[in-house]
Motif scaffolding. Structure first.
Motif, mmCIF file in Angstrom:
data_model
loop_
_atom_site.group_PDB
_atom_site.id
_atom_site.type_symbol
_atom_site.label_atom_id
_atom_site.label_comp_id
_atom_site.label_asym_id
_atom_site.label_seq_id
_atom_site.Cartn_x
_atom_site.Cartn_y
_atom_site.Cartn_z
ATOM 1 N N ARG A 137 40.572 34.880 38.049
ATOM 2 C CA ARG A 137 39.540 35.642 37.343
ATOM 3 C C ARG A 137 40.206 36.756 36.545
ATOM 4 N NH1 ARG A 137 33.991 36.687 40.226
ATOM 5 N NH2 ARG A 137 34.107 34.430 39.857
ATOM 6 N N ASP A 138 39.810 36.845 35.298
ATOM 7 C CA ASP A 138 40.375 37.838 34.388
ATOM 8 C C ASP A 138 39.444 39.049 34.345
ATOM 9 O OD1 ASP A 138 41.558 39.295 32.417
ATOM 10 O OD2 ASP A 138 41.606 37.687 30.922
ATOM 11 N N TYR A 139 39.947 40.195 34.819
ATOM 12 C CA TYR A 139 39.165 41.431 34.831
ATOM 13 C C TYR A 139 39.463 42.322 33.617
ATOM 14 C CZ TYR A 139 37.892 40.281 39.622
ATOM 15 O OH TYR A 139 37.390 39.657 40.750
ATOM 16 N N GLN A 140 40.100 41.713 32.593
ATOM 17 C CA GLN A 140 40.459 42.414 31.355
ATOM 18 C C GLN A 140 41.569 43.435 31.593
ATOM 19 O OE1 GLN A 140 39.201 41.264 28.582
ATOM 20 N NE2 GLN A 140 37.844 39.886 29.721
ATOM 21 N N ARG A 141 42.160 43.866 30.484
ATOM 22 C CA ARG A 141 43.241 44.860 30.493
ATOM 23 C C ARG A 141 44.403 44.435 31.386
ATOM 24 N NH1 ARG A 141 40.100 50.756 30.525
ATOM 25 N NH2 ARG A 141 38.858 50.366 28.623
ATOM 26 N N GLY A 142 44.673 43.141 31.405
ATOM 27 C CA GLY A 142 45.819 42.639 32.149
ATOM 28 C C GLY A 142 45.623 42.536 33.645
ATOM 29 N N VAL A 143 44.400 42.736 34.117
ATOM 30 C CA VAL A 143 44.129 42.655 35.550
ATOM 31 C C VAL A 143 43.630 41.246 35.868
ATOM 32 C CG1 VAL A 143 42.818 43.568 37.488
ATOM 33 C CG2 VAL A 143 43.558 45.094 35.642
ATOM 34 N N LEU A 144 44.453 40.481 36.570
ATOM 35 C CA LEU A 144 44.122 39.102 36.917
ATOM 36 C C LEU A 144 44.217 38.921 38.426
ATOM 37 C CD1 LEU A 144 46.290 37.348 34.187
ATOM 38 C CD2 LEU A 144 43.838 37.724 34.077
ATOM 39 N N ARG A 145 43.334 38.082 38.940
ATOM 40 C CA ARG A 145 43.342 37.834 40.384
ATOM 41 C C ARG A 145 43.153 36.341 40.643
ATOM 42 N NH1 ARG A 145 39.232 40.405 44.946
ATOM 43 N NH2 ARG A 145 40.236 39.432 46.754
ATOM 44 N N ILE A 146 44.066 35.761 41.429
ATOM 45 C CA ILE A 146 43.978 34.341 41.748
ATOM 46 C C ILE A 146 42.719 34.089 42.572
ATOM 47 C CG2 ILE A 146 45.080 32.432 42.961
ATOM 48 C CD1 ILE A 146 47.751 33.638 42.342
ATOM 49 N N SER A 147 41.992 33.047 42.215
ATOM 50 C CA SER A 147 40.757 32.704 42.925
ATOM 51 C C SER A 147 41.063 32.192 44.329
ATOM 52 C CB SER A 147 39.979 31.635 42.146
ATOM 53 O OG SER A 147 39.632 32.119 40.864
ATOM 54 N N ILE A 148 40.142 32.453 45.238
ATOM 55 C CA ILE A 148 40.255 32.006 46.616
ATOM 56 C C ILE A 148 39.307 30.835 46.830
ATOM 57 C CG2 ILE A 148 40.015 32.653 49.036
ATOM 58 C CD1 ILE A 148 42.327 34.027 47.601
ATOM 59 N N CYS A 149 39.813 29.791 47.464
ATOM 60 C CA CYS A 149 38.992 28.606 47.730
ATOM 61 C C CYS A 149 37.893 28.946 48.732
ATOM 62 C CB CYS A 149 39.868 27.480 48.262
ATOM 63 S SG CYS A 149 38.955 25.985 48.691
ATOM 64 N N LYS A 150 36.665 28.546 48.437
ATOM 65 C CA LYS A 150 35.537 28.823 49.328
ATOM 66 C C LYS A 150 35.581 27.974 50.594
ATOM 67 C CE LYS A 150 32.515 30.114 45.499
ATOM 68 N NZ LYS A 150 31.253 29.813 44.764
ATOM 69 N N SER A 151 36.360 26.892 50.548
ATOM 70 C CA SER A 151 36.418 25.996 51.696
ATOM 71 C C SER A 151 37.493 26.399 52.698
ATOM 72 C CB SER A 151 36.665 24.563 51.227
ATOM 73 O OG SER A 151 36.793 23.680 52.320
ATOM 74 N N CYS A 152 38.729 26.569 52.227
ATOM 75 C CA CYS A 152 39.838 26.863 53.153
ATOM 76 C C CYS A 152 40.256 28.334 53.144
ATOM 77 C CB CYS A 152 41.039 25.987 52.821
ATOM 78 S SG CYS A 152 41.766 26.301 51.186
ATOM 79 N N GLN A 153 39.665 29.109 52.248
ATOM 80 C CA GLN A 153 39.952 30.547 52.160
ATOM 81 C C GLN A 153 41.402 30.851 51.803
ATOM 82 O OE1 GLN A 153 37.416 32.780 52.281
ATOM 83 N NE2 GLN A 153 36.162 30.914 52.453
ATOM 84 N N LYS A 154 42.050 29.925 51.093
ATOM 85 C CA LYS A 154 43.406 30.134 50.595
ATOM 86 C C LYS A 154 43.374 30.167 49.074
ATOM 87 C CE LYS A 154 45.704 27.865 54.509
ATOM 88 N NZ LYS A 154 46.610 26.771 54.927
ATOM 89 N N PRO A 155 44.439 30.691 48.427
ATOM 90 C CA PRO A 155 44.470 30.668 46.952
ATOM 91 C C PRO A 155 44.272 29.254 46.426
ATOM 92 C CG PRO A 155 46.228 32.051 47.791
ATOM 93 C CD PRO A 155 45.617 31.371 48.994
#
Length: 246
Positions: free
Chosen positions: A33-51
């Motif tokens: 997910r891109d939060y703008q201004r260079g802030v990015l966060r890898i999505s977490i799987c809803k099933s296994c709770q891992k990246p």
């Protein structure tokens, strides 16, 4: 930085369909997910709770090493979360490598060193013939795999896109055949052993590709490969009966 460099590609793929979690193979709407201004966060799987896909921030060399080690996560990243369309060219190049190896072995067994133009033309034709035979053997191997999987698990190959995805996975996982050329160039007494190891490595990669693509256990992919090899060897036997050097 790695995530930023993949931004355009990820958005383009998002428009084509969903991604896959490399850990549990469940579908995911986004890789990060891109939060703008260079802030990015890898999505977490809803099933296994891992990246969903940790490899999007890895260097391509690391991804390649993990693929060589036949890690399922690396295969899922390459097949589902990246847009790679080199499988056709890779297949042709691998067939050229295999044809060159057979052609070289055929020339080594020939005692004719006459530089006549007709002889050179015949040698060139031998290479094209070896390429054709290698292509038919590869096709037979793939057909054997598809028939087995379709017979055992018809629900896995219901649509044209399912067949295309599996074909792409099998062609990409045959990259080990590229090692045929250096094995021939640096020829040693143990070259036949190297060629046997390359064959085994390609089959292991094919098995992992089938397993990852169709989300199967380990048994069925190897069964499909066994029938693929049986059909391929049947084609080889047919050529030998026809008096062809293969």
């Amino acid at each position: 930085e790695a995530l930023t460099g993949r931004g355009v590609l990820s958005r383009a793929m998002a428009a084509l369909g969903t991604y896959r979690c490399i850990e549990c193979n469940r579908e995911a709407a986004e890789l990060y997910r891109d939060y703008q201004r260079g802030v990015l966060r890898i999505s977490i799987c809803k099933s296994c709770q891992k990246p969903v896909d940790k490899y999007i921030e890895y260097d391509p060399v690391i991804i390649l090493i993990n693929a060589i080690l036949c890690k399922a996560q690396a295969y899922r990243h390459i097949l589902f979360n990246t847009k790679i369309n080199i499988h056709g060219k890779l297949c042709v190049f691998c067939l050229l490598c295999e044809a060159y190896l057979r052609w070289l072995q055929l020339q080594d067994s020939s005692q004719n060193t006459d530089p006549d133009d007709l002889i050179r033309y015949a040698k060139e034709w031998d290479f094209y013939r070896m390429f054709g035979i290698a292509s038919l053997e590869q096709t037979s191997f793939l057909v054997g795999i598809f028939i087995t999987l379709w017979w055992m698990r018809p629900e896995m190959l219901k649509t044209k896109s399912d067949f295309i995805l599996l074909l792409k996975a099998l062609l990409l996982s045959s990259y080990g055949k590229l090692l045929l050329i250096p094995a021939v160039i640096w020829e040693h007494d143990y070259t036949p052993l190297c060629l046997a190891f390359i064959k085994v490595f390609v089959l292991i990669s094919n098995s992992q590709a089938i397993r990852v693509t169709l989300n199967l256990n380990r048994m069925l992919p190897w069964l499909a490969i066994f029938f693929g090899l049986t059909l391929e060897n049947g084609v080889v036997y047919l050529f030998q009966k026809m008096g062809c050097d293969v």
